[in-house]
Design an enzyme around this catalytic site. Structure first.
Site, short mmCIF file in Angstrom:
data_model
loop_
_atom_site.label_atom_id
_atom_site.label_comp_id
_atom_site.label_asym_id
_atom_site.label_seq_id
_atom_site.Cartn_x
_atom_site.Cartn_y
_atom_site.Cartn_z
N CYS A 80 0.82 -1.21 0.00
CA CYS A 80 0.00 0.00 0.00
C CYS A 80 0.86 1.27 0.00
O CYS A 80 1.48 1.57 -1.01
CB CYS A 80 -1.00 -0.05 1.14
SG CYS A 80 -2.43 0.96 0.82
N HIS A 176 -3.27 -5.38 1.57
CA HIS A 176 -2.63 -5.64 2.88
C HIS A 176 -2.69 -7.12 3.29
O HIS A 176 -3.52 -7.48 4.14
CB HIS A 176 -3.37 -4.84 3.97
CG HIS A 176 -3.20 -3.36 3.87
ND1 HIS A 176 -2.24 -2.68 4.58
CD2 HIS A 176 -3.85 -2.45 3.14
CE1 HIS A 176 -2.32 -1.39 4.29
NE2 HIS A 176 -3.29 -1.22 3.42
N GLU A 178 -0.92 -8.57 5.35
CA GLU A 178 -0.59 -8.71 6.79
C GLU A 178 -1.85 -8.64 7.65
O GLU A 178 -1.80 -8.98 8.83
CB GLU A 178 0.43 -7.64 7.21
CG GLU A 178 -0.09 -6.22 7.38
CD GLU A 178 -0.34 -5.46 6.08
OE1 GLU A 178 -0.23 -6.05 4.98
OE2 GLU A 178 -0.67 -4.26 6.17
N1 GLN Z 1 -3.74 6.31 0.84
C1 GLN Z 1 -2.48 6.06 1.50
C2 GLN Z 1 -1.37 6.88 0.86
O1 GLN Z 1 -1.59 7.48 -0.15
C3 GLN Z 1 -2.12 4.59 1.49
C4 GLN Z 1 -3.14 3.80 2.26
C5 GLN Z 1 -2.60 2.60 2.96
O2 GLN Z 1 -1.38 2.40 3.08
N2 GLN Z 1 -3.49 1.80 3.50
O3 GLN Z 1 -0.28 6.92 1.36
#
Ligand code: GLN
Length: 193
Positions: A80, A176, A178
């Protein structure tokens, strides 16, 4: 000897990654300062807020060192926000980044209505069973270079967009793993080390 996984622990959801790698028999070192980078066999960059993590990497004088370690072959897994920080291009943003994954990423690509969702995602390299992918304000890869292997995609606006990719020693997912009990992504990463 157990592999020593460096877990970037500046901001975001890092603890769950540590639990997963420990369950696979690894040692885990939380990285909060530049000096913690010594002696790690691999690194995980967790989800969280990519702008905050990037700014802290700059403020703590860690960004250039981490980039050099990955460039020299340190296996890294970004989920992410971690994926965002690894990408060369972050669409519409000048935020600090590692910039090593040859891809253009769009932050928060699924819009407010579908802030978070879970789906059963086919990931052929992990076997036949789909992966329970949890997306939270997730990014989406809009385009990727020829060295990037796409491990999984979702359909958006009639087009398939990568949500899990590998480029040599770099693994990245916009979701994710995890946060689930399915350890296959962490095991796949361990096999890269
Ligand atoms: N929207 C977040 C970002 O732009 C990422 C979201 C996440 O890591 N769950 O950094």
């Amino acid at each position: 000897m157990a592999k020593n996984i460096g877990l970037l622990a500046l901001q975001g959801a890092f603890r769950e990654h540590g639990n997963a790698m420990r369950a696979l028999g690894c040692d885990v070192s939380e990285l909060r300062q530049k000096k913690h980078l010594a002696g790690i066999d691999a690194m995980i960059i967790p989800g969280g807020e990519s702008t905050a993590i990037g700014k802290l990497l700059v403020d703590l004088d860690m960004l250039d060192t981490v980039r050099e370690m990955i460039r020299e072959g340190l296996p890294v897994y970004g989920s992410c926000a971690g994926l965002i920080l690894l990408c060369k291009t972050i669409i519409g943003s000048e935020q600090p980044r590692l910039g090593l994954l040859d891809a253009a990423v769009r932050r928060n690509a699924f819009g407010r209505q579908v802030d978070s969702f879970e789906c059963n995602l086919p990931v052929p390299v992990l076997g036949d069973a789909p992966f329970p992918a949890v997306f939270i304000r997730a990014p989406l890869i809009e385009s990727a270079g020829p060295e990037v292997d796409v491990l999984a995609e979702v359909e958006m606006g009639g087009q398939n967009k990568p949500v899990a990719v590998r480029q040599g020693n770099i693994l990245a997912t916009s979701f994710h793993p995890e946060l689930t009990d399915d350890m296959r992504f962490h095991r796949y990463f361990l096999d890269m080390i």
